[in-house]
Scaffold this active site. Structure first.
Site, PDB file in Angstrom:
ATOM      1  N   ASP A  19       0.742  -1.076   0.058  1.00 19.24           N
ATOM      2  CA  ASP A  19       0.203   0.742   0.169  1.00 19.24           C
ATOM      3  C   ASP A  19       1.269   1.222  -0.176  1.00 19.24           C
ATOM      4  O   ASP A  19       1.715   0.866   0.045  1.00 19.24           O
ATOM      5  CB  ASP A  19      -1.273   0.036   1.422  1.00 19.24           C
ATOM      6  N   GLU A  44      -0.549  -1.794   4.877  1.00 20.80           N
ATOM      7  CA  GLU A  44      -0.043  -1.495   6.168  1.00 20.80           C
ATOM      8  C   GLU A  44      -0.010  -0.261   7.259  1.00 20.80           C
ATOM      9  O   GLU A  44       0.322  -0.200   8.250  1.00 20.80           O
ATOM     10  CB  GLU A  44       1.168  -2.519   5.849  1.00 20.80           C
TER      11      GLU A  44
END
Length: 395
Positions: A85, A143
């Site tokens: 991400d 995350e």
């Protein structure tokens, strides 16, 4: 000896795929997606494994992708993790691979983590028949944003058969050629809080008729600093940071509300509970004293990341076999957080930093000018697969 010769061949193949690794990383850097919205990135990862003919599953715990490469020889099942991400930051670098998605940027190196693991999977597919055990290529979403993707992947049960797990973070404050980790607590637990002060607004000329939420909020900010300095054992570590303060509308109106948003960092759970209780006590006391009310929303985030002893030893041993690693050092715990901690609460493993500092470009993680030295990626790949091999031999 045979295993060492095989590992040398793998290292050579990783180097041969360096240009492709860079191309993947730069492509992903141009098309970042924020946490929980990484749909195209997840599809890109899945299609990569489809072309490799490596079995995979997608939509694990959200946007997670897990691919499995079963070797031709018996052995342990070991997971290697990369997150994918990005962050809600505007990319300010002047480079050809600058983000094309406004307000979104890979400002933490997760594009590099993904490129590293994808090329490692491509390389290992070539050596599948000679491989001991099973590699689980774990591509994790979200995350950066609690509750994160790791906990949902753990809860999915897809890692129940895994014997160990290793993870890497490309670290731009550390020079290329250096690896950092430590046994035990390596990264902090991270919580988030939001405090809303409810006062009574009014005219700026008549403060005695109001309950100034802005002034009360300022007092709260000041007193929260005493939690660490006066309520926590000096031999223990904690951080309380108010990162955002919103209050007021214009120069001559006294605010009726103030909103404070911040983070708590800690290295052990007892400290977390003390900070949590003291934060409530401080806010409640100040509001009572000022005749105001409040709402406190305290969200527990990622727990402290605790590296397991034997797996940490594997990382240090591996560093001696990777030619590009000049030194591997045990460092002090970091106050940044990582949801890799959730995996380590369930599976033995270790997390480490691979130096990725770009010469003449010393910007930290989460900065709009962030970038990595791409020469760190093959080093990370070699560390991960080296740890895999060492674990197989050791256990």
């Amino acid at each position: 000896m045979e295993e060492w010769k095989l590992l040398q061949k793998i290292f050579e193949s990783i180097d041969e795929h360096f240009d492709e690794m860079v191309n993947i990383r730069r492509y992903l850097h141009q098309y970042p997606e924020v946490s929980f919205e990484e749909y195209k990135t997840a599809q890109y990862i899945a299609e990569f494994y489809e072309k490799l003919k490596i079995p995979y599953e997608k939509n694990i715990g959200g946007n997670g992708v897990i691919a499995t490469l079963k070797g031709g020889k018996p052995g342990k099942t070991i997971a290697l993790r990369a997150d994918f991400d990005a962050l809600a930051i505007q990319d300010q670098k002047d480079v050809p691979y600058k983000s094309k998605n406004p307000g979104v940027m890979h400002a933490c190196g997760h594009d590099g983590h993904t490129a590293t693991l994808l090329i490692l999977a491509k390389v290992m597919k070539q050596f599948q028949a000679e491989l001991k055990g099973t590699i689980v290529f774990l591509h994790q979403h979200a995350e950066e944003e609690p509750p994160g993707g790791a906990i949902s992947i753990v809860q999915s049960g897809k890692l129940a058969h895994v014997d160990a797990i290793f993870g890497n973070h490309l670290w731009t404050t550390t020079p290329v050629g250096k690896v950092e980790t430590r046994e035990g607590v390596f990264m902090a637990g991270t919580d988030r809080f939001e405090i809303t002060i409810k006062g009574r607004g009014g005219h700026g000329a008549y403060p005695h008729e109001t309950k100034d939420a802005l002034v009360i909020g300022a007092e709260v900010v000041s007193q929260l600093q005493n939690i660490v300095s006066r309520r926590i054992d000096p031999l223990k570590t904690a951080v309380v940071t108010v990162g955002k303060f919103e209050s007021g509308t214009t120069f001559n109106i006294i605010a009726d509300k103030a909103k404070l948003t911040g983070t708590v960092r800690y290295l052990d759970l007892e400290v977390q509970q003390v900070v949590k209780a003291e934060l409530e006590r401080v806010v409640k006391g100040i509001c009572i004293a000022n005749g105001a009310d409040y709402d406190l929303d305290y969200k527990e985030g990622y727990p402290p990341l605790m590296n397991h002893p034997l797996e940490t030893e594997v990382v240090f041993e591996t560093s001696k076999n990777v030619p590009e690693v000049e030194e591997a050092v045990e460092v002090n715990p970091q106050m940044g957080g990582e949801d890799f901690a959730h995996y380590l609460n369930k599976v033995p493993g270790a997390f480490f930093f691979t130096g990725a500092q770009k010469e003449g470009h010393n910007y930290p993680h989460h900065h709009p000018m962030f970038d990595i030295d791409e020469k760190a990626m093959p080093i990370a790949a070699k560390m991960l697969i080296g740890a895999y091999f060492n674990y197989q031999e050791k256990f």
